[in-house]
Design a protein around this motif. Structure first.
Motif: not given
Length: 367
Positions: A82, A113, A145-146, A264-265
């Motif tokens: 995490h 990101g 998340s990256q 990606l966002q």
């Protein structure tokens, strides 16, 4: 007497229960060992019989060490899942040299990101023997998340490196950055001549070997052949081709293209950029909330102009010493570049605005 019989029965039942539990545990362990051995043999066999290409019938060996033994290279990082840890890349900038790959790598580093390496790692060319554990240690810290991005400009020129990348991860995303080929050729010429004494400097025609379509010339202006080599290893959807001019003049649009390519966002809002009419493109907004962080993450004056907030742009070179000594020869070089560009644009399915130097060449021909 009855109490003794009950105790005996309970003891017997417990023994049977323990025996059954032991048998079940042994069975489960045997199945796990069997599956592990089977999978290991399958991966090793795939590694031995692997050939370049892509398709449903070809083996996928995303993290295969050079020895063919699954081990430390497949483990997670040393930190908790995490948190931030060093992760193997999910995207690699594979080329081209002197084509804007460094600027792109630093531009991507500001996207929340993405986590990009600061320098070229050269793992698949010069450091492959060091193994994937070493490769992971060269990566920046990132969150789950990256997506980690590595960039080495010479990968695209090495079929062996592309083969190794495929074996590393057959589904990895690749980015190539191309520059106006005439600019790229002239830049190489100027760079070589700048370190020589004037008496030792060659004219542009001499430097090209007096042949306008010599292998030395084609190496700088022909992007089609190396990209074809990428397509022989990976499907077209795995490769994004960007232009150096777009990276430097239109960083916001470049980031949007990379976001779409990698799924990606949006990472930076339009408010972080401003139009610059003098440059004919966009620059970072020096009053933007993220600009102080962006300024710290990019190399000052080499990639980011601190006075303007713009990425450093080489621009076109209307005058190059040695070129005007033989404008007809230069015109022939431009003609070869135009033809290779047409094939490149057909190959990648899009075009770039590389007309300025061609117009200059036409003007020189008329004069």
């Amino acid at each position: 007497m009855a109490t003794v019989k009950v105790s005996t029965m309970i003891s017997h039942f417990s023994s049977v229960k323990m025996l059954v539990f032991a048998l079940m545990l042994s069975f489960i362990l045997a199945v796990v060992v069997h599956l592990s051995i089977r999978d290991f043999k399958a991966v090793s066999s795939s590694a031995r019989t692997w050939t370049p290409g892509y398709g449903p019938d070809l083996p996928k060996v995303p993290h295969l060490p050079k020895t063919g033994i699954l081990g430390k290279s497949t483990q997670l990082g040393l930190k908790l899942p995490h948190g931030r840890q060093q992760r193997l890349p999910g995207c690699i900038i594979v080329g081209f040299a002197n084509g804007g790959a460094t600027a792109l790598r630093e531009l991507l580093s500001v996207h929340p990101g993405l986590a990009a390496t600061r320098n070229e790692v050269k793992f698949f060319t010069e450091n492959y023997q060091k193994g994937q554990s070493w490769y992971r240690q060269q990566m920046p810290l990132s969150f789950p998340s990256q997506i980690t991005v590595e960039g080495t400009q010479t990968y695209i020129r090495s079929p062996e490196a592309l083969t190794r990348i495929f074996r590393f991860n057959a589904n990895i995303k690749l980015i190539a950055v191309v520059q106006d080929p005439v600019n790229r050729l002239l830049s190489a010429y100027i760079k070589e001549m700048s370190v020589l004494e004037p008496r030792d400097q060659l004219t542009f025609k001499e430097w090209c070997g007096f042949i306008y379509n010599a292998p030395k010339v084609l190496r700088y202006i022909n992007y089609e052949a190396p990209i074809q080599e990428v397509y022989r290893h990976f499907p077209a959807k795995n490769l994004l081709v960007l232009s150096k001019e777009d990276v430097e003049l239109r960083p916001f649009q470049t980031l949007k293209a990379v976001e779409k390519f990698l799924g990606l966002q949006p990472g930076l809002s339009p408010d972080e950029f401003v139009e610059n009419t003098d440059r004919g493109g966009t620059c970072f907004n020096k009053n933007g909330l993220r600009y102080p962080l962006i300024r710290e993450m990019m190399t000052a004056q080499k990639v980011l102009d601190l006075d303007t907030g713009c990425l450093v742009y080489d621009g076109n070179m209307p005058y190059v010493p040695g070129v005007r000594a033989d404008p007809d020869f230069f015109q022939k070089v431009v003609g070869v570049a135009q033809k290779t560009n047409v094939r490149l644009f057909q190959l990648i399915g899009k075009t770039f605005d590389w007309t300025t130097n061609f117009k200059l060449a036409q003007a020189k021909r008329k004069t």
